[in-house]
Write an enzyme that holds these catalytic residues in place. Structure first.
Site, PDB file in Angstrom:
ATOM      1  N   LYS B  72       0.827  -1.100   0.223  1.00 58.29           N
ATOM      2  CA  LYS B  72       0.133   0.123   0.001  1.00 58.29           C
ATOM      3  C   LYS B  72       0.961   1.093  -0.029  1.00 58.29           C
ATOM      4  CE  LYS B  72      -3.910   1.892   2.698  1.00 58.29           C
ATOM      5  NZ  LYS B  72      -4.732   1.692   3.826  1.00 58.29           N
ATOM      6  N   SER B 147      -9.760   1.644   2.891  1.00 59.46           N
ATOM      7  CA  SER B 147      -8.714   2.411   1.982  1.00 59.46           C
ATOM      8  C   SER B 147      -7.943   1.697   1.151  1.00 59.46           C
ATOM      9  CB  SER B 147      -8.120   3.274   2.811  1.00 59.46           C
ATOM     10  OG  SER B 147      -7.548   2.702   3.858  1.00 59.46           O
ATOM     11  N   SER B 171      -9.731  -1.001   6.859  1.00 64.55           N
ATOM     12  CA  SER B 171      -9.265  -0.780   5.790  1.00 64.55           C
ATOM     13  C   SER B 171      -8.684  -1.557   4.925  1.00 64.55           C
ATOM     14  CB  SER B 171      -8.249   0.688   5.808  1.00 64.55           C
ATOM     15  OG  SER B 171      -9.190   1.824   5.862  1.00 64.55           O
TER      16      SER B 171
END
Lengths: 480, 472
Positions: B72, B147, B171
């Site tokens: 990420k 996210s 997330s």
């Protein structure tokens, strides 16, 4: 000071701790390195970096708190103080708000020969910011400013006093004593000029004897002990004038302008930032072992006030002499070492406070054994004071020879032989019949002249006591 | 992953071949998906070459040496830009690796690239990215979740065998559920956060996303452990992939909190989860109805804490030291312009809210109150562990929603309804695919466990995965 008002002063003192590495990362704390050479992701606040507490900083804070008679809190926490400024890498400072490491304490110190006590409210640990270097005079008139983050993240303790101080001079004396304590416990080098000791002052006036405090003003930018005292004197007078003219004091921060010799408004209370303190989620609370705290307390060195009292009580020194040795710990330490071989406190302190002090500031200290030997020669009346001074100067050139060896080599042994000296005295009196006559007619001050002549004739070696006696005999015997 | 490791070990495949295969898949699917912000072709191939050299000499760093990964883009990578999907860090290149990246490099994992996310991980759909939305691999009109939407979509689409995400309120788990992959939010403090760009430090955790439970467990075993650089990881334990044992299911007490099966839960999601519970029951697990009544406060509490911590954690993006700077006449103007132009609307919204809840006169009513409720939620969870070994719930109330569907921020915040409690409680939670709805969109099942009980959680997940796949 006006008889109508009491002055109320409280101080907030920042002391940079002398740890080798910074508070929250492993960067060096060295002063004066090239800009931004002691930086890492943590003290630059790079995204994702996390703080880790330097255990040494915690230890130093506990030692400082103990030396200031503070309650040491086994439980304390770290908070974020949020504000924007270019020198603050994370835009928040890691500090301690609600749970500081040290609670109430006090510091005792002398104002002239009266012992005063100022209460400490708290001491907390926090990190230092970076340093702005402006292209112009100040941030306002500079085209650009640069930031050096070497200083960012150095551990600080902030010491907050109660509003116990009643005069500007007292504030200065308190700060001087505090500095001395920090030096004795070796947690900081407390150099105001390098910023490792900084002080903000709060001052207010209130009607004499009133229990209600007046509106306080904070003074910043106090870069020396003198500045602290001068700024407080100025501010005290300014506030008195405002009050006497029926005006009101605004709560505000003012800055001290050293050149102009006055304080100026910096920020009113309305502009005071909201720091939005909250616990730093990256740092778990500190839980200190009470045994560890006790051990640190027990291992405190002798503190300035203890030393002062010991020197006065045990060594029978005057307050002035003792204070000299306490305030200049290098002299104090030397005093102790000399005392080992020559246990005469008064004689030692007289030597150290005289010519020695001047010479030592220039050349550094002498070997305490040599000083003991010198004092012994003086005590044994092998040499007189003048010779002592000459030997001292010789020692500052080289300590290779002992004072006794210098005496031998230079033939500086004191001349005490009465028969020998009597000849000198008689010779001088015979050479100055006019003066002898005037002395005998009552001009007493000429006695000193005759002594000087004898000393000169003997190259300063004569025993002053013997010369004194001989001259009195010779001169007064024939007085009219 | 064990298969890939075997192929590498037996020299039937090289790391170069693996990396090239995934790069080809990235090439093929990225135009549609937009799962990655940065692809480091050169770096990944170089790392693969080095891995192959090590295998040749028998000096491989681990069984996984040469198996690539995606991170990420809020995890710092030395020399590779780390944008947090924000304009303000669009060109920011870290000088250092996050501790988890160091761990991955030590095992020899080449980094294929950096995955898309909601800006600074604030969001549940990856729509709030300055680098465009990530599309759900199962339906081009739907979100991948967020996210960690990029990480989940990349794993689901076969762009990478596994990925790292971060989870502050769901997330990792929510996008894992939406994309049909396994995602773990570990116990708070079990994985180092050093180098992971903060959203809310008291809630953030890094975790694995993978195709299978075992792969997620393997990646977690690489990550778990104490890091002196992260003071909140002080008591972290290491993790070893267990021997899988179905016998553990018998007698296992599974808590079913009624609040997670109520209003707002889509019937198809509920059905899939109930089916999985039945499988467990058939194997001898005991289903224990219980209540987590404080969960009604979870979202409000979570938002108060997240916005407060974020408003402070994101204050450092001021244009002074790195990232985008917009010049101004004085430093305050520079700060305002830099931040005004650099941050997106959702980030600004949260910073404003966070500044408010910490402000003078509000702190006690909001931030302090939220901390008190957080304590109540922890107590609530603690009493649940007296009745149950694990808690099973749906991961999300619905399957993946349409891009642009949730225009109201409050609606978006409700995506975390079932997941935020694990972050507030600091407990581990895992999302596992447990079927598909009538539109063929994946459904996620969430398993929660007490602190540091990841192993038991993995055992149950492994068993369920096997049974569910067997039925499919």
């Amino acid at each position: 000071m006006s008889r109508k008002y009491d002055t109320v002063i409280g101080l907030e003192i920042h002391v940079a701790l002398l740890t080798e590495s910074k508070f929250l990362c492993s960067c060096s704390t060295e002063f004066g390195a090239p800009p931004n050479s002691h930086c890492c992701p943590i003290c630059l606040g790079l995204p994702g970096s996390l703080p880790a507490i330097n255990a040494k900083a915690v230890e130093y804070a506990v030692i400082a708190g103990s030396a200031l008679n503070c309650v040491i809190n086994p439980f304390s926490k770290f908070d974020r103080k949020n504000y924007f400024y270019p020198d603050l890498p994370k835009a928040y400072q890691i500090t301690q708000d609600a749970y500081p490491i040290c609670g109430p304490g006090y510091l005792d110190y002398y104002v002239q020969d009266k012992l005063e006590r100022t209460k400490i409210v708290r001491i907390h640990l926090e990190e230092e910011a970076g340093k702005l270097i402006h292209s112009g005079e100040s941030i306002i008139d500079s085209e650009y400013s640069l930031v050096d983050y070497n200083r960012a993240g150095i551990p600080l303790i902030e010491i907050v006093t109660a509003p116990d101080i009643t005069a500007p001079e007292q504030a200065r004396l308190f700060l001087e004593q505090l500095r001395l304590v920090m030096n004795y416990i070796q947690v900081s080098d407390t150099k105001m000029e390098e910023g490792s000791l900084r002080c903000d002052a709060n001052i207010s006036l209130k009607p004499k004897g009133s229990p209600v405090l007046g509106t306080k003003v904070e003074i910043k930018n106090l870069n020396s002990f003198r500045a602290l005292e001068r700024a407080l004197e100025f501010e005290k007078e300014r506030q008195r004038e405002v009050l006497e003219q029926g005006g009101q004091i605004e709560q505000e921060s003012r800055t001290w302008d050293e050149r102009a010799g006055k304080t100026m408004t910096m920020r009113s209370k309305a502009d005071a930032p909201d720091y939005r303190f909250f616990p730093d989620p990256n740092l778990p609370p500190l839980n200190l072992d009470p045994v560890w705290i006790e051990n640190l307390k027990k291992s405190l060195p002798e503190l300035p006030l203890e030393r002062l009292h010991r020197l006065k009580d045990q060594d029978r020194l005057s307050h002035y002499e003792a204070a000299f040795l306490v305030n200049y710990p290098d002299f104090g330490d030397l005093f102790e070492k000399v005392k080992v071989t020559f246990p005469e406190p008064k004689a030692i302190v007289n030597l150290l406070m005289g010519d020695y002090a001047r010479l030592a500031r220039e050349h550094g200290h002498l070997n305490p054994v040599r000083l003991g030997e010198l004092l012994q020669l003086l005590a044994d009346e092998v040499i007189n004071k003048n010779q002592g001074k000459d030997i001292l100067e010789e020692l500052f050139k080289t300590e290779e020879d002992s004072p006794a060896e210098i005496v031998e080599k230079r033939g500086w042994r004191m001349l005490s032989d009465a028969a020998q000296l009597r000849k000198v005295v008689e010779g001088i009196l015979a050479d100055n019949p006019d003066l002898v006559g005037r002395f005998r007619n009552g001009e007493n001050k000429l006695f000193g002249f005759f002594i000087g002549q004898v000393m000169r004739a003997t190259e300063g070696k004569a025993d002053p006591e013997v010369v004194n006696n001989l001259l009195r005999e010779e001169l007064e015997g024939g007085r009219n | 992953m064990k298969k890939l490791a075997y192929l590498l070990q037996s020299k039937q495949v090289s790391s170069i071949e693996l990396v090239e295969k995934y790069l080809a898949q990235i090439e093929a699917s990225e135009k549609k998906l937009n799962a990655l912000i940065t692809v480091d072709k050169k770096g990944a191939l170089q790392a693969a070459r080095e891995a192959d050299q090590r295998w040749k000499k028998g000096e491989n760093r681990s069984p996984w040496d040469g198996i690539p990964i995606v991170l990420k883009d809020n995890i710092s990578t030395r020399g590779m830009r780390t944008t947090c999907a924000s304009k303000i860090l669009a060109d920011y290149v870290p000088l250092y690796d996050a501790s988890v990246v160091t761990l991955l490099r030590k095992q020899g994992l080449p980094i294929l690239g950096k995955a898309n996310l909601d800006e600074f991980a604030m969001g549940s759909s990856t729509e709030y990215s300055s680098f465009g939305v990530t599309v759900n691999p199962f339906d081009g009109n739907r979100v991948a979740g967020g996210s960690s939407g990029g990480s989940a979509a990349a794993v689901a689409a076969g762009e990478t065998p596994w990925a790292l995400g971060t989870d502050t309120g769901g997330s990792i788990r929510q996008p894992a559920a939406f994309c049909g992959v396994v995602g773990l939010k570990p116990t708070y403090g079990r994985v180092s956060r050093y180098g992971v760009v903060a959203l809310a430090p008291s809630l953030d955790q890094v975790g694995p996303l993978a195709k299978t439970v075992e792969d997620a467990a393997i990646l977690f075993s690489i990550l778990a452990g104490t890091d002196p650089k992260d003071a909140t990881s002080a008591n972290a334990q290491e993790f070893n992939v267990p021997n899988w044992d179905d016998a553990l299911i018998k007698g296992l007490k599974i808590g079913i909190p009624k609040e997670f099966f109520g209003e707002g839960l889509h019937p198809e999601v509920e059905e899939a989860v109930r089916r999985a519970l039945q499988i467990l029951e058939e194997e001898g697990a005991l289903l224990v109805p219980l209540s987590l009544s404080t969960n009604v406060y979870a979202i409000d509490t979570y938002l108060t804490i997240v916005t407060a911590e974020a408003s402070s954690s994101l204050a450092r993006y001021d244009g002074v030291r790195y990232g985008q700077r917009k010049e101004g006449a004085d430093s305050n103007t520079m700060f305002a312009k830099t931040r005004g132009e650099g941050f997106g609307a959702e980030v600004k919204r949260r910073i404003m809210l966070g500044t408010y809840v910490l402000g003078a006169g509000h702190y006690e009513d909001f931030y302090e109150q939220a901390q008190k409720v957080r304590t109540l939620i922890k107590d609530d969870l603690q009493s649940a562990w007296e009745k149950a070994d694990l808690i099973i719930t749906p991961t999300t109330p619905t399957t993946a929603f349409k891009i642009g569907e949730k225009r109201n921020p409050l609606e978006m915040y409700l995506s975390d309804l079932y997941t935020a409690i694990a972050n507030l409680g600091g407990i581990p939670a895992l999302s596992l695919p447990c079927g598909k709805d009538s539109r063929s969109l994946p459904i996620g099942l969430q398993i929660m466990a007490n602190h540091f009980q990841e192993e038991l959680m993995f055992q149950a997940a492994y068993f369920l995965e096997k049974k569910l796949l067997g039925r499919a």
